[in-house]
Write a protein that holds these residues in place. Sequence first.
Motif, mmCIF file in Angstrom:
data_model
loop_
_atom_site.group_PDB
_atom_site.id
_atom_site.type_symbol
_atom_site.label_atom_id
_atom_site.label_comp_id
_atom_site.label_asym_id
_atom_site.label_seq_id
_atom_site.Cartn_x
_atom_site.Cartn_y
_atom_site.Cartn_z
ATOM 1 N N SER A 71 14.988 21.660 16.955
ATOM 2 C CA SER A 71 14.047 22.217 15.979
ATOM 3 C C SER A 71 14.386 21.675 14.589
ATOM 4 O O SER A 71 15.468 21.154 14.354
ATOM 5 N N GLY A 72 13.436 21.855 13.659
ATOM 6 C CA GLY A 72 13.615 21.297 12.327
ATOM 7 C C GLY A 72 14.282 22.251 11.357
ATOM 8 O O GLY A 72 14.553 23.409 11.662
ATOM 9 N N VAL A 73 14.525 21.754 10.120
ATOM 10 C CA VAL A 73 15.107 22.503 9.025
ATOM 11 C C VAL A 73 13.981 22.868 8.071
ATOM 12 O O VAL A 73 13.173 22.017 7.686
ATOM 13 N N VAL A 74 13.919 24.138 7.694
ATOM 14 C CA VAL A 74 12.829 24.599 6.831
ATOM 15 C C VAL A 74 12.909 23.892 5.482
ATOM 16 O O VAL A 74 13.972 23.824 4.860
ATOM 17 N N LEU A 75 11.765 23.385 5.020
ATOM 18 C CA LEU A 75 11.703 22.648 3.769
ATOM 19 C C LEU A 75 11.556 23.588 2.576
ATOM 20 O O LEU A 75 11.020 24.694 2.701
ATOM 21 N N ALA A 76 11.988 23.108 1.413
ATOM 22 C CA ALA A 76 11.804 23.878 0.183
ATOM 23 C C ALA A 76 10.449 23.605 -0.455
ATOM 24 O O ALA A 76 9.956 24.413 -1.237
ATOM 25 N N ALA A 77 9.838 22.449 -0.156
ATOM 26 C CA ALA A 77 8.536 22.087 -0.718
ATOM 27 C C ALA A 77 7.777 21.282 0.322
ATOM 28 O O ALA A 77 8.382 20.624 1.186
ATOM 29 N N PRO A 78 6.440 21.320 0.286
ATOM 30 C CA PRO A 78 5.663 20.553 1.267
ATOM 31 C C PRO A 78 5.891 19.049 1.119
ATOM 32 O O PRO A 78 6.088 18.538 0.024
ATOM 33 N N VAL A 79 5.877 18.347 2.259
ATOM 34 C CA VAL A 79 6.012 16.890 2.293
ATOM 35 C C VAL A 79 4.627 16.274 2.417
ATOM 36 O O VAL A 79 3.851 16.660 3.297
ATOM 37 N N HIS A 80 4.343 15.335 1.509
ATOM 38 C CA HIS A 80 3.041 14.656 1.536
ATOM 39 C C HIS A 80 3.096 13.368 2.342
ATOM 40 O O HIS A 80 2.155 13.026 3.056
ATOM 41 N N ALA A 81 4.204 12.637 2.236
ATOM 42 C CA ALA A 81 4.299 11.348 2.925
ATOM 43 C C ALA A 81 5.755 10.998 3.151
ATOM 44 O O ALA A 81 6.657 11.458 2.428
ATOM 45 N N VAL A 82 5.976 10.182 4.184
ATOM 46 C CA VAL A 82 7.305 9.657 4.507
ATOM 47 C C VAL A 82 7.162 8.155 4.630
ATOM 48 O O VAL A 82 6.187 7.636 5.172
ATOM 49 N N GLY A 83 8.165 7.423 4.105
ATOM 50 C CA GLY A 83 8.087 5.970 4.175
ATOM 51 C C GLY A 83 9.450 5.347 4.023
ATOM 52 O O GLY A 83 10.449 6.041 3.832
ATOM 53 N N LEU A 92 0.860 -1.177 0.000
ATOM 54 C CA LEU A 92 0.000 0.000 0.000
ATOM 55 C C LEU A 92 0.894 1.224 0.000
ATOM 56 O O LEU A 92 1.749 1.379 0.882
ATOM 57 N N SER A 93 0.721 2.102 -0.984
ATOM 58 C CA SER A 93 1.562 3.283 -1.075
ATOM 59 C C SER A 93 0.900 4.461 -0.371
ATOM 60 O O SER A 93 -0.299 4.441 -0.055
ATOM 61 N N ALA A 94 1.668 5.510 -0.142
ATOM 62 C CA ALA A 94 1.152 6.689 0.524
ATOM 63 C C ALA A 94 0.099 7.401 -0.319
ATOM 64 O O ALA A 94 -0.743 8.112 0.208
ATOM 65 N N THR A 95 0.138 7.204 -1.641
ATOM 66 C CA THR A 95 -0.865 7.821 -2.511
ATOM 67 C C THR A 95 -2.100 6.959 -2.672
ATOM 68 O O THR A 95 -2.974 7.275 -3.468
ATOM 69 N N GLY A 96 -2.178 5.831 -1.946
ATOM 70 C CA GLY A 96 -3.373 5.006 -1.970
ATOM 71 C C GLY A 96 -3.434 3.995 -3.093
ATOM 72 O O GLY A 96 -4.521 3.627 -3.530
ATOM 73 N N LEU A 97 -2.289 3.496 -3.567
ATOM 74 C CA LEU A 97 -2.255 2.481 -4.610
ATOM 75 C C LEU A 97 -1.940 1.123 -4.009
ATOM 76 O O LEU A 97 -1.120 1.010 -3.090
ATOM 77 N N LEU A 98 -2.579 0.088 -4.544
ATOM 78 C CA LEU A 98 -2.362 -1.290 -4.105
ATOM 79 C C LEU A 98 -1.777 -2.092 -5.259
ATOM 80 O O LEU A 98 -2.181 -1.935 -6.417
ATOM 81 N N ALA A 99 -0.847 -2.991 -4.911
ATOM 82 C CA ALA A 99 -0.257 -3.868 -5.919
ATOM 83 C C ALA A 99 0.407 -5.020 -5.203
ATOM 84 O O ALA A 99 0.608 -4.988 -3.972
ATOM 85 N N ARG A 100 0.749 -6.043 -5.988
ATOM 86 C CA ARG A 100 1.488 -7.179 -5.426
ATOM 87 C C ARG A 100 2.698 -7.467 -6.299
ATOM 88 O O ARG A 100 2.743 -7.115 -7.481
ATOM 89 N N THR A 101 3.691 -8.081 -5.681
ATOM 90 C CA THR A 101 4.903 -8.437 -6.403
ATOM 91 C C THR A 101 4.919 -9.927 -6.656
ATOM 92 O O THR A 101 4.162 -10.698 -6.069
ATOM 93 N N ALA A 102 5.818 -10.340 -7.563
ATOM 94 C CA ALA A 102 5.929 -11.759 -7.860
ATOM 95 C C ALA A 102 6.709 -12.496 -6.783
ATOM 96 O O ALA A 102 6.507 -13.678 -6.556
ATOM 97 N N GLY A 103 7.617 -11.810 -6.086
ATOM 98 C CA GLY A 103 8.403 -12.445 -5.042
ATOM 99 C C GLY A 103 7.778 -12.274 -3.676
ATOM 100 O O GLY A 103 6.745 -11.619 -3.509
ATOM 101 N N ASP A 104 8.424 -12.858 -2.663
ATOM 102 C CA ASP A 104 7.877 -12.762 -1.311
ATOM 103 C C ASP A 104 8.261 -11.453 -0.636
ATOM 104 O O ASP A 104 7.753 -11.133 0.435
ATOM 105 N N GLU A 105 9.168 -10.674 -1.244
ATOM 106 C CA GLU A 105 9.533 -9.380 -0.670
ATOM 107 C C GLU A 105 9.561 -8.348 -1.781
ATOM 108 O O GLU A 105 9.996 -8.628 -2.901
ATOM 109 N N PRO A 106 9.115 -7.121 -1.508
ATOM 110 C CA PRO A 106 9.179 -6.079 -2.551
ATOM 111 C C PRO A 106 10.615 -5.674 -2.828
ATOM 112 O O PRO A 106 11.458 -5.679 -1.940
ATOM 113 N N VAL A 107 10.877 -5.353 -4.096
ATOM 114 C CA VAL A 107 12.195 -4.870 -4.483
ATOM 115 C C VAL A 107 12.178 -3.356 -4.371
ATOM 116 O O VAL A 107 11.556 -2.665 -5.165
#
Length: 827
Positions: free
Chosen positions: A815-827, A537-552
Amino acid sequence: MARKSTGAGPTIDPADFTEKIIDIDVSAEMEGSFLEYAYSVIYARALPDARDGLKPVQRRILYQMADMGLRPDRAHVKSARVVGEVMGKLHPHGDTAIYDALVRMAQSFSLRLPMVDGHGNFGSLDDGPAAPRYTEARLAPAALVMTTGLDEDVVDFVPNYDNKLVQPEVLPAAIPNLLVNGASGIAVGMATNLAPHNLIEVIAAARYLVANPKAALEDLMRFVPGPDLPTGGKIIGLEGIRDAYRTGRGSFRTRATTRVENVTPKRKGIIVTELPYLVGPEKVIEKIKEGVQSKKLSGITAVTDLTDRSHGLRLVIEIKTGFNPEAVLEQLFRYTPMEDSFGMNNVALVDGQPRTLGLREMLSVWVDHRLDVVRRRCEHRLAKRQERLHLVEGLLLAIVDIDEVIQVIRTSDDAETARGRLRSVFDLSEPQAEYILELRLRRLTKFSQLDLEKEQAALTEEIAELMAILSSDARLRSVVSQEMADVARIYGTPRRTILLDSAGAGVTGAAGAAGLAPTRGSAVPLEVEDTPCSVMLSATGLLARTAGDEPVLRDDHRHAHDVLRSVVATSARAEIGALTSRGRIIRVSVLDLPSLPPTQGAPSLSGGVPTIEVCAVDPGETVISLVSLAEDAPTLAVGTATGVVKRVARGDFPAKDSWEIIALKAGDTVVGAAAVADDAELVFISSEASLLHFPASAVRPQGRVAGGMAGIKLGAGHQVVFFGAVLPDDGPHAVVTVSGSQDALPGTQTGAIKVTPFEAYPAKGRATGGVRAHRFLKGEDTLILAWVGVAPPHATGSAGQPVSLPEADPRRDGSGVVLAAPVHAVG
C-alpha cells in the motif's frame, strides 16, 4: 519745395531734387557687409557663451521669464505671451525663432536638463510643436539657479537693442549648462555641436578642478567618462570622445537599446526601448521599410510603434521564423538610424571670441565664471550689510537720547535745518540723519531697541563672514564648491547612456557607476543553423527546445520546477509531431518553439510556450507526447484508455499538417506513446492497480488506418491510466502509483503514493490482466495517477511546486504512503 499750379492741381518741380550718386567699389562693399553679417551671426545668434552655455535668444528668454515671475510654483502662461515679451523688449527678430528656442528648452529629449516647463504639445522627435497660442510655459526648477543673483550685481548688464532697457550680458549659471545640455548651431565659416553630459559627473569634475586648479585632463576624465544623452542608448567607441575632450573635435557612434523577446508564441521580435540622440521612431520605421524593399534587410516581417506617454518608447520589430534575431539586429545597426554618428565640435565664445574648447577648457571657463559670480555677490552683500549696519548704529544712538532728538527736530525751522543740527549735535552722517528724520514713532519702543541690537549683532557677524570669504581664495573656492555640490544633489539624475569602448569591454575606473556593458561579439549567421537540439513537453503543457542535443536536467527538489512528459532529439530546422489524445499527430516546426539557454535547464521550462499556441487542437483534445518524424526513427507504440495497443511504422506518415495514426472506437482516447524497437518492454497500468508489461515484439506494426490490438485485459468499469515503454539501455526504472477514491473531485484528494522498482514486476503475455501493483487502503478504490520511467522520479503539484516522494518500496503489491498535498504529475 516749390510747386506749380495747374488746372489739375499742384505739381512738384523737378529742379527741387539734386542728383547725388556715390561711386563705391562693389567688392569692398560686399566684403564689409559680409563681415558685419558674419559678426552678427557668430556673436549674436549661432554660438553659445562658454560661461552659461546659452545663445543670446535662449538667455533672453530665461531672463525675461524670470523678470515676468514665471517661477515653477506659479501658473503657466501662454507661450505667445512669453514670445511677445522677449521680442518686444530684448530680441527684435522673428517670433518663430524665439518660439523654436523656447520649445527646444522644454523638450526632455533635446536637453539633458530642460530649462522650461512646457504645458501642451511641445512636439516629439518626429513631429513639431503646436502653435504658441496653444501651448503654455513657465521656468523649470533648474532654470532658477541659472538666473539666481541677477539682482545682486553678479554679472554685467548691457543695453537692449533700442537702449531703453538693459539685459544681462551672461547669466550667473550655477549649472554647467554648456556641458550638461550641449548646443548646436551653424554660424558663418564655423559651427558648433556639443553633446549633453550628466550633471553629477560634470560637477564632480568641476569641484575637483576648483580644489586642484592645475588638474590634468586625465584626472577630469575619471569623473566625466563620456556624454550622457537625454534619450539614453549606447555609445560605441570612446576614442573619438577622448579626442574631443583633448582637442575639442571628435566623434562617436550611438546605438539603440534593444532586447529580444517572444512577441507571439511562434515568433521572436526585437524590442527597441531607446534610440540614438535626436532619432525618432518614424524615421527608423521608414528606413526599415526601405531596407526591406531594397533587399538590404532580411528576416523582418513587421514593425509596430507602441510608444505611449505611460511606457515611453517601444518599437517592436518582428523576426521571421528561422532567422537569428542577433544577426537581424546587426543589419539594422548597419542600414538604419538605430546606429548613428555624432560629431563633437566644441566651439563657444570665450571673452567674446569663438574658440574650440576641450573638456578642461570648458570646465575652467565655467569655474572661473562661478568664482567671479560668487565674489561679486559677496561684495554686493557686504556693501549692503555695511550700509544697513551704519543706519542701525545711528538709530541706536538716537534712541538712547530720543528726547533730545525730538527737541532738536521740533525747534528746527525745516527738514534741512533739522538734518544739519542732528549731524552736529549727535555726530551723525548724512544717511544716518536722514534715516532718523524718516523714523516712525512706533519704532521708539523698548522692544524696537532690542530688535535693533539683535540686528546689529547679526549684521556684524555676516560682515565678518563675507570679509573672510573675500580675503581668502581658499574660502571662496570652498563656498563655490559647496554650492556646486548642492546643485548636483538637487538637480542631478543617474546616467542614462551606457558607454562601450571599441574593444568590446566596458569602461573601468570612475566610470564604473555609469552603466557599462560589453559590445557584441563576432557576427552571427543570419539564419538559425540546423544544430542538434532537444524538444521537450512538460506536464503542464509547455513546449520548448534546448540549444544542445540533450536537455540539462536539474535534479533538485528544493526548487519549484515542472516535470517532463516527453523529450525528442531533433535539430533546429527540423519538424516533429505532437500526438494528441484523439490519436492525431500535428506537425510542429522546431523553429517555432522558444529556445532555452543550456544554463537555464529543462525542468522549469519557464520560457516555454503552451501547446495550444502552436498546435491546432480541438476542444477537449490534449497533447500526450512528442513524436520524431524522422524516417529512420523506431516505430511508434501507442496505448489507449480501453487497453488497445498499436505500433505504427514511421514511413507511413504523410506530408500533411495533421493526420490520424489509429482508428479509435467511440469514447476511447490515447493515454500514452513511446518510440520503441522490438527489444523494448511495453507497459500498461490500469485504474484497478494492475501492471502489465510485455515485449514490443509481441505487437506487429500496422498501417495508420488500423485500430490496433488488445494490450491489457481490464475489469468492468476500469481503464488504462498509464502507457509507456521501458528501454533496455536506459538504466534502472521506477514505478510510481497514486491511489484514491473514484467519488472524489479530480485534483482535490491527496491520496496515497508508492514508489517501486520496475524489476519487482514480472512480465506477462499481451492481452492478459498483469499483476497487482498497489494495494488499496480503506476508502480507496482506484489509481488516480501512475508513471513508469527512469529513476529517480520527481513529482509536482498543480502549480509546479515540488512534492516529496517516499523511499522505494520493494513490495510490488504494498500500500502507499498518504501524501501531504495532491500530486499533479510525475516525471
